[in-house]
Design a protein around this motif. Sequence first.
Motif, PDB file in Angstrom:
ATOM      1  N   MET A   1       0.816  -1.215   0.000  1.00 56.50           N
ATOM      2  CA  MET A   1       0.000   0.000   0.000  1.00 56.50           C
ATOM      3  C   MET A   1       0.849   1.264   0.000  1.00 56.50           C
ATOM      4  SD  MET A   1      -3.195   1.079   0.174  1.00 56.50           S
ATOM      5  CE  MET A   1      -4.048   2.629   0.516  1.00 56.50           C
ATOM      6  N   PHE A   2       1.884   1.306   0.845  1.00 53.65           N
ATOM      7  CA  PHE A   2       2.625   2.547   1.046  1.00 53.65           C
ATOM      8  C   PHE A   2       3.944   2.579   0.284  1.00 53.65           C
ATOM      9  CE2 PHE A   2       0.290   1.775   5.139  1.00 53.65           C
ATOM     10  CZ  PHE A   2      -0.737   2.652   4.862  1.00 53.65           C
ATOM     11  N   TRP A   3       4.631   1.456   0.235  1.00 54.32           N
ATOM     12  CA  TRP A   3       5.907   1.417  -0.477  1.00 54.32           C
ATOM     13  C   TRP A   3       5.738   1.068  -1.952  1.00 54.32           C
ATOM     14  CZ3 TRP A   3       8.452  -1.994   3.890  1.00 54.32           C
ATOM     15  CH2 TRP A   3       8.577  -1.205   5.032  1.00 54.32           C
ATOM     16  N   LYS A   4       4.521   0.705  -2.343  1.00 48.99           N
ATOM     17  CA  LYS A   4       4.180   0.464  -3.748  1.00 48.99           C
ATOM     18  C   LYS A   4       5.032  -0.641  -4.378  1.00 48.99           C
ATOM     19  CE  LYS A   4       1.426   4.044  -3.432  1.00 48.99           C
ATOM     20  NZ  LYS A   4      -0.028   3.849  -3.263  1.00 48.99           N
ATOM     21  N   LEU A   5       5.382  -1.648  -3.603  1.00 49.62           N
ATOM     22  CA  LEU A   5       6.143  -2.768  -4.142  1.00 49.62           C
ATOM     23  C   LEU A   5       5.226  -3.671  -4.946  1.00 49.62           C
ATOM     24  CD1 LEU A   5       8.367  -3.561  -1.028  1.00 49.62           C
ATOM     25  CD2 LEU A   5       9.025  -2.359  -3.119  1.00 49.62           C
ATOM     26  N   PRO A   6       5.732  -4.347  -5.975  1.00 48.39           N
ATOM     27  CA  PRO A   6       4.871  -5.164  -6.851  1.00 48.39           C
ATOM     28  C   PRO A   6       4.328  -6.398  -6.125  1.00 48.39           C
ATOM     29  CG  PRO A   6       7.185  -5.442  -7.425  1.00 48.39           C
ATOM     30  CD  PRO A   6       7.130  -4.325  -6.430  1.00 48.39           C
ATOM     31  N   PRO A   7       3.155  -6.896  -6.547  1.00 44.06           N
ATOM     32  CA  PRO A   7       2.554  -8.055  -5.874  1.00 44.06           C
ATOM     33  C   PRO A   7       3.446  -9.288  -5.855  1.00 44.06           C
ATOM     34  CG  PRO A   7       0.928  -6.977  -7.276  1.00 44.06           C
ATOM     35  CD  PRO A   7       2.244  -6.323  -7.557  1.00 44.06           C
ATOM     36  N   TRP A   8       4.214  -9.514  -6.937  1.00 40.92           N
ATOM     37  CA  TRP A   8       5.050 -10.712  -6.949  1.00 40.92           C
ATOM     38  C   TRP A   8       6.093 -10.662  -5.842  1.00 40.92           C
ATOM     39  CZ3 TRP A   8      10.263 -10.269  -7.311  1.00 40.92           C
ATOM     40  CH2 TRP A   8      10.784  -9.109  -7.885  1.00 40.92           C
ATOM     41  N   PHE A   9       6.573  -9.456  -5.511  1.00 34.02           N
ATOM     42  CA  PHE A   9       7.545  -9.314  -4.434  1.00 34.02           C
ATOM     43  C   PHE A   9       6.901  -9.617  -3.090  1.00 34.02           C
ATOM     44  CE2 PHE A   9      10.101  -6.973  -1.353  1.00 34.02           C
ATOM     45  CZ  PHE A   9      11.389  -7.343  -1.713  1.00 34.02           C
ATOM     46  N   ILE A  10       5.638  -9.231  -2.949  1.00 31.49           N
ATOM     47  CA  ILE A  10       4.898  -9.535  -1.721  1.00 31.49           C
ATOM     48  C   ILE A  10       4.741 -11.050  -1.579  1.00 31.49           C
ATOM     49  CG2 ILE A  10       2.798  -9.040  -0.412  1.00 31.49           C
ATOM     50  CD1 ILE A  10       4.540  -6.585  -1.130  1.00 31.49           C
ATOM     51  N   VAL A  11       4.440 -11.728  -2.703  1.00 31.03           N
ATOM     52  CA  VAL A  11       4.288 -13.188  -2.682  1.00 31.03           C
ATOM     53  C   VAL A  11       5.585 -13.854  -2.253  1.00 31.03           C
ATOM     54  CG1 VAL A  11       3.918 -15.215  -4.127  1.00 31.03           C
ATOM     55  CG2 VAL A  11       2.432 -13.238  -4.387  1.00 31.03           C
ATOM     56  N   VAL A  12       6.702 -13.448  -2.846  1.00 30.70           N
ATOM     57  CA  VAL A  12       8.002 -14.045  -2.511  1.00 30.70           C
ATOM     58  C   VAL A  12       8.332 -13.794  -1.039  1.00 30.70           C
ATOM     59  CG1 VAL A  12      10.484 -13.934  -2.948  1.00 30.70           C
ATOM     60  CG2 VAL A  12       8.869 -13.909  -4.862  1.00 30.70           C
ATOM     61  N   THR A  13       8.094 -12.569  -0.581  1.00 27.99           N
ATOM     62  CA  THR A  13       8.352 -12.254   0.821  1.00 27.99           C
ATOM     63  C   THR A  13       7.516 -13.118   1.751  1.00 27.99           C
ATOM     64  OG1 THR A  13       8.823  -9.950   0.204  1.00 27.99           O
ATOM     65  CG2 THR A  13       8.390 -10.394   2.532  1.00 27.99           C
ATOM     66  N   GLY A  14       6.241 -13.325   1.400  1.00 30.45           N
ATOM     67  CA  GLY A  14       5.373 -14.174   2.216  1.00 30.45           C
ATOM     68  C   GLY A  14       5.852 -15.614   2.267  1.00 30.45           C
ATOM     69  N   ILE A  15       6.315 -16.127   1.125  1.00 28.54           N
ATOM     70  CA  ILE A  15       6.826 -17.509   1.077  1.00 28.54           C
ATOM     71  C   ILE A  15       8.059 -17.639   1.969  1.00 28.54           C
ATOM     72  CG2 ILE A  15       7.958 -19.204  -0.395  1.00 28.54           C
ATOM     73  CD1 ILE A  15       6.147 -18.310  -2.666  1.00 28.54           C
ATOM     74  N   VAL A  16       9.006 -16.706   1.840  1.00 30.11           N
ATOM     75  CA  VAL A  16      10.244 -16.783   2.615  1.00 30.11           C
ATOM     76  C   VAL A  16       9.959 -16.648   4.103  1.00 30.11           C
ATOM     77  CG1 VAL A  16      12.466 -15.682   3.047  1.00 30.11           C
ATOM     78  CG2 VAL A  16      11.658 -15.965   0.688  1.00 30.11           C
ATOM     79  N   ALA A  17       9.154 -15.650   4.451  1.00 30.51           N
ATOM     80  CA  ALA A  17       8.850 -15.433   5.870  1.00 30.51           C
ATOM     81  C   ALA A  17       8.095 -16.616   6.463  1.00 30.51           C
ATOM     82  CB  ALA A  17       8.036 -14.150   6.026  1.00 30.51           C
ATOM     83  N   GLY A  18       7.145 -17.165   5.691  1.00 30.78           N
ATOM     84  CA  GLY A  18       6.410 -18.331   6.170  1.00 30.78           C
ATOM     85  C   GLY A  18       7.305 -19.523   6.378  1.00 30.78           C
ATOM     86  N   SER A  19       8.228 -19.740   5.451  1.00 29.67           N
ATOM     87  CA  SER A  19       9.145 -20.871   5.553  1.00 29.67           C
ATOM     88  C   SER A  19      10.076 -20.738   6.760  1.00 29.67           C
ATOM     89  CB  SER A  19       9.983 -20.999   4.274  1.00 29.67           C
ATOM     90  OG  SER A  19       9.161 -21.191   3.147  1.00 29.67           O
ATOM     91  N   LEU A  20      10.480 -19.507   7.075  1.00 25.44           N
ATOM     92  CA  LEU A  20      11.434 -19.302   8.154  1.00 25.44           C
ATOM     93  C   LEU A  20      10.798 -19.232   9.533  1.00 25.44           C
ATOM     94  CD1 LEU A  20      13.761 -16.609   6.497  1.00 25.44           C
ATOM     95  CD2 LEU A  20      14.244 -19.049   6.814  1.00 25.44           C
ATOM     96  N   PHE A  21       9.595 -18.669   9.618  1.00 30.43           N
ATOM     97  CA  PHE A  21       9.059 -18.333  10.925  1.00 30.43           C
ATOM     98  C   PHE A  21       7.755 -19.040  11.294  1.00 30.43           C
ATOM     99  CE2 PHE A  21      11.284 -14.435   9.381  1.00 30.43           C
ATOM    100  CZ  PHE A  21      12.375 -14.522  10.236  1.00 30.43           C
ATOM    101  N   LEU A  22       7.080 -19.687  10.311  1.00 35.08           N
ATOM    102  CA  LEU A  22       5.763 -20.274  10.610  1.00 35.08           C
ATOM    103  C   LEU A  22       5.818 -21.793  10.606  1.00 35.08           C
ATOM    104  CD1 LEU A  22       3.498 -17.887   8.493  1.00 35.08           C
ATOM    105  CD2 LEU A  22       4.057 -17.743  10.925  1.00 35.08           C
TER     106      LEU A  22
END
Length: 392
Positions: A371-392
């Motif tokens: 919303m605020f940093w205007k990063l592309p959706p694919w980057f959000i997807v990759v970030t979610g995958i990495v964070a989920g793999s590491l912390f969830l």
Amino acid sequence: MKSKIVTWLELLLISTRLGLTSFGGPIAHLGYFHEEYVRKKKWIDEKTYSELVALCQFLPGPASSQVGIGIGILKGGKFGGIISFIGFTLPSVIVLTLFAIFLGNTGVSDAGWLKGLKIVAVAVVAHAIIGMSSKLTPDLTRKGIALLAILFTLLWGSAFSQVTVIILAGVCGFLLYRKHDEHTKQHTHSQFPISKTFGTVCLVLFFVLLAGLPLLKEATSTMAVTVFDSFYRAGALVFGGGHVVLPLLERELVPSGLISGQEFLAGYGAAQAVPGPLFTFAAFLGGAIGGWEYALLATIAIFLPAFLLIFGALPFWNALRRSPGMNGVLMGVNAGVVGILISAFYDPIWTSSITSPFHFGMAAILFSMLMFWKLPPWFIVVTGIVAGSLFL
């Protein structure tokens, strides 16, 4: 002809990228589409997009796939709609077919990266709701329609609650806004290149197949016709998106012995783990029944009603939306769609994804990135995958 080929190629590339990255189910898909086609490419304006979403929510079948087909038609004609569908659907069809043939029980339902993708869906849908609600519910009356839609769909958890909300919101819009000039001043001139004759043929074929396939199944008793009939009826009669089609398919396939309950649940877990429309679960089921040939047959059968309905409805909808009464209906329906999106955001997206303070914090970070940093959706997807793999 060269410009058409370039357009078709661009449609294929963009829809395939969406098919590879659009996790989170149909409501999240609409958010991805909105970001790509409305905000970024500007192929379709806010009002036309919201009206197309409203139409596809009203029709049976996979709403997000129908929206993608409609945008493809708008940009590249009938063949553009087919290309848009193929790009968005084929990646998950291939993966789920391979799951069915080679992997069996995948055991991915508790994977951390999958939980991360669910939280990505929270951020994407929240972003889409904010963008759409600012445009579609600008006054208190339409905010009230959206609020009633939220309450109605949350309290009445039926497959028909969404279509009922669409109808009631349309009636309210007609009564309250039929003399309103907002659509006249801001009217969009998007033309869907489909004739009424072609649309009529598609609608007639939809009903002919719906009534004729069961008769053909009784007359022939062949496996291919039985499978095609089961998946066609599932695609033709379900309202509410992919999750609603699951119990219908289970009743069709498990008691008849076409697939075991264990295989069905394994395929459901696999379908949750891949991007694209949940209706591609049919590819897994078809593959489990009879290999890749039946995976292709089941996929065609379950999506064919969506094609026939969107091709059949668009030419008539395009004409009706120009009338003052229909403009009022669409203003009410658009507000109702916002309510439906917010309701779906809460359940199942929020309730199945945000179960701890850490999940909420992760969703807040991903939302801020979008919303605020205007990063592309694919980057959000990759970030979610990495964070989920590491912390969830």
